[in-house]
Design a protein around this motif. Structure first.
Motif, short mmCIF file in Angstrom:
data_model
loop_
_atom_site.label_atom_id
_atom_site.label_comp_id
_atom_site.label_asym_id
_atom_site.label_seq_id
_atom_site.Cartn_x
_atom_site.Cartn_y
_atom_site.Cartn_z
N ASP A 1 -37.42 9.98 -17.65
CA ASP A 1 -37.69 10.47 -18.99
C ASP A 1 -39.04 11.17 -19.11
OD1 ASP A 1 -38.49 7.69 -18.50
OD2 ASP A 1 -39.33 7.74 -20.52
N SER B 1 -35.29 4.65 -19.33
CA SER B 1 -36.75 4.58 -19.28
C SER B 1 -37.17 3.40 -18.42
CB SER B 1 -37.32 4.41 -20.70
OG SER B 1 -36.96 3.15 -21.22
N THR C 1 -34.89 14.79 -20.46
CA THR C 1 -33.91 14.13 -21.32
C THR C 1 -32.76 15.12 -21.49
OG1 THR C 1 -34.71 15.00 -23.44
CG2 THR C 1 -35.79 13.01 -22.58
#
Length: 684
Positions: free
Chosen positions: A608, A653, A612
């Motif tokens: 991330d 993440s 994205t």
């Protein structure tokens, strides 16, 4: 009432009659066995005389001028082993129950002197600290683990199992293996050597001694995760069969591999060696691997495998590995202990010769909190009784002296006792059998377990045909990398690549596209990247030397975390900035040009920081698991249609990775967990 002496005489008479009946029965069995196997095998001998009986030839391994049952290749391996076990001394049995690293002359695989460029096929004859300094920072036992010189190992310690970690030419390996086998043949019973190795046929960005080797003289296939991503059982079998042929040609006859562990903990530093997070996929792959290396049963061309790490090491607490005290707990917050057993059951059903329990212990369950090598309920109740495994239980390297988790307070002798009673047959990491011998003399009631262990160990050697011929053709070994092998590997390298995103149909690249292709190198290099450029016309694109001149950037990122053996117990992360990637540089480049992002996964990286699904310029995303630039270019230019599927889910993440359940596959963690999902993969 009979007098005592008459009772004794009567008992002796009955024993004689019973023994005579067994002898006659064995004679009948021997005749039947002769009828079952009359095909004369090739005999390889340096010092043993050859006996000729009924037009057949046999090696007189103990030089007594007679054909002993263990020398008779017409008999079943179990019969031959039973005979030989009965001839061995306690000290010889103890030596057969140890396997440790041995070094070639001048070899430097442990970073102590020598240079692999100057390795010869001679033996390293000096005592040296071995696995202990590599696998852990200090010993927890009363003694240091040492590796003896090779001749001392064979002649004084009666050892016949060795781990070869040297990464040298095939010619040097073949010559060294033959010298070792000749030394073993000179022993009292001519027992041949088992020579084991970690994986040698993969492209790996995180190779370490004790885990896998990097670039080798063997045919290079994708990493283990890449084998899983292919979703091609026949190609996996072909990989294993090719590896088998190359290994046996150089004298290696046993594999310390493969990992049936599940990649359910994304932070674990050994994810690269697994077949992914899904138990059924891992089971399907490892089945083909075992059958490719061993065949339907062990034979003279097999490489015997050691499936590891029972009952699964992929749910390590915090991702920390049990080579260290801070990683000794295997945890099951999702209650999925049983899920870990599925790939092991597949390996057992396929006939894997050995299984290796891990150092860790089960925390928070109703099992005893001791390392799996000491855990009787795990090894006897699950592995032997429930899963039906009858082969060799081979400890990992050093649970007695170095990683005795849960039994730290026991003496070395009592650790041996507990491990033997738990079911360990072969102990890895110890060179000197002195304390094992002391254990057996202190606890003589352990000898039936010892005899059973030695029986299993010898059966494997007989089945591998080593007693008949343990030697290799040194000239032929130089030609192990055949063109047809490379062709199969090239196909696998391409089939392992996964296409994850293809916005605006950027792929395949249009003809004459100007491409800047940058590949990141290992952490610690003076330059963080290299530019791939070629004049080769096999791709109808134009390579440029800087991003400014390009129509499209191809960025192949190869994240690389701290090496397993550099672990210090600090928290582990899967974000890119903590794993060797210059995030600012990547973001600057992708902001300027349309980009095809290629990520090499040794762990389920969280990306991330650079990507994205809303990223505009990163229009194509591919996953690799150990491959080549040429394979990537074949995909992005459309010469090869991508077909790979993800072997695990990548967390959206690093925070998600920190909060997941260590024993739960990513695809079961919930809809908000993943970015790229297990089994995801596109084609053109």
């Amino acid at each position: 009432m009979n007098k005592p002496e008459n009772t004794i005489q009567y008992t002796i008479l009955l024993s004689f009659i019973f023994g005579l009946m067994i002898f006659i029965s064995c004679g009948d069995d021997q005749k039947n066995s002769h009828k079952a196997n009359q095909s004369q095998p090739h005999l390889g001998s340096r010092t043993s005389k050859i006996l000729e009986i009924d037009g057949l030839r046999f090696k007189d391994l103990n030089r007594d001028g007679q054909l002993d049952p263990y020398e008779d290749w017409r008999l079943k391996a179990q019969e031959r082993s039973s005979n030989l076990v009965g001839l061995l001394s306690l000290e010889q049995k103890a030596g057969l129950m140890l396997i440790s690293t041995t070094r070639m002359k001048n070899e430097a695989s442990f970073g102590r002197g020598g240079n692999n460029d100057s390795v010869t096929s001679g033996f390293n004859e000096t005592d040296m600290s071995s696995d202990i300094n590599f696998f852990t920072r200090k010993p927890l036992g009363a003694t240091m683990v040492s590796s003896a010189g090779t001749t001392k190992d064979v002649n004084q310690y009666f050892k016949r199992h060795f781990i070869l970690r040297a990464n040298v030419s095939v010619d040097s390996m073949a010559k060294w293996a033959n010298r070792l086998q000749a030394l073993c043949e000179e022993g009292e019973f001519g027992i041949p050597a088992t020579i084991a190795s970690n994986p040698r046929n993969h492209i790996s960005s995180d190779a370490s001694v004790g885990l896998s080797l990097g670039k080798t003289p063997f045919t290079a296939f994708p990493g283990e995760l890449g084998l899983a991503s292919m979703r091609d059982p026949k190609l996996v079998r072909a990989f294993a069969d090719i590896s088998r042929q190359e290994w046996r040609a150089t004298g290696i006859n046993k594999g310390y591999m493969y990992m049936a562990d599940l990649a359910t903990e994304p932070r674990w530093q050994r994810v690269e060696g697994t077949f992914g997070e899904d138990a059924n996929l891992a089971a399907a792959v490892i089945r083909e691997v075992v059958l490719g290396f061993q065949g339907d049963s062990l034979h003279s061309g097999s490489v015997a495998l050691t499936t590891k790490h029972f009952p699964g090491g992929g749910s390590a607490e915090g991702g920390q590995d049990p080579h260290f005290d801070w990683g000794k707990k295997e945890v099951y917050p999702g209650g999925m202990f049983e899920n870990n057993l599925i790939p092991f059951k597949a390996a057992i059903d396929a006939g894997t010769s050995s299984i290796m329990p891990y150092y860790s212990y089960p925390a928070g369950t109703d099992y005893e909190e001791v390392g799996f090598a000491f855990n009787k309920r795990i090894l006897q109740g699950i592995l032997r009784k429930r899963l039906g495994f009858r082969g060799i239980i081979n400890s990992d390297t050093g649970p007695i002296e170095m990683m005795p988790w849960g039994v730290e307070e026991l003496s070395i002798v009592d650790r041996y006792k507990k491990a033997l009673e738990a079911g360990v047959n072969l102990f890895s990491g110890t060179a000197d059998p002195e304390l094992l011998i002391e254990t057996l003399k202190t606890y003589p009631d352990l000898m039936p377990l010892v005899d059973d262990s030695v029986h299993k160990i010898l059966v494997e050697k007989f089945q591998l045909g080593l007693f008949e011929n343990s030697y290799v053709d040194e000239d032929a070994s130089r030609h192990i990398k055949k063109p047809e092998f490379q062709k199969t590997a090239d196909l696998a390298l391409r089939k392992s690549i996964v296409l994850l995103r293809n916005k605006k149909n950027i792929l395949p690249l249009k003809a004459k596209t100007k491409v800047y292709f940058e590949t990141y190198l290992e952490r610690g290099k003076s330059s963080p990247f290299t530019i791939f450029s070629t004049e080769d016309s096999q791709w109808d694109i134009e390579f440029v030397d800087n991003s400014d001149d390009a129509d499209v950037n191809i960025l192949w990122l190869i994240p690389k975390g701290k090496s397993l053996f550099q672990s210090d117990g600090s928290p582990l992360h899967v974000n890119l900035s903590d794993n060797g990637i210059d995030v600012a540089r990547v973001n600057k480049m992708t902001a300027q040009k349309p980009t095809v992002l290629v990520l090499n996964y040794t762990n389920p990286w969280a990306i991330d920081e650079i990507y994205t699904d809303d990223s505009k310029n990163i229009q194509g995303v591919l996953a690799t698991f150990g491959t080549t630039p040429e394979a990537i270019l074949d995909i992005v230019t459309g010469k090869f249609n991508p077909s790979g599927k993800m072997p695990f889910t990548t967390p959206i993440s690093d925070e998600e990775a920190q909060n997941q359940k260590s024993d739960v596959p990513g695809y079961m963690e919930g809809p908000s967990y993943g970015l790229f999902h297990f089994d995801e993969g596109l084609s053109f």
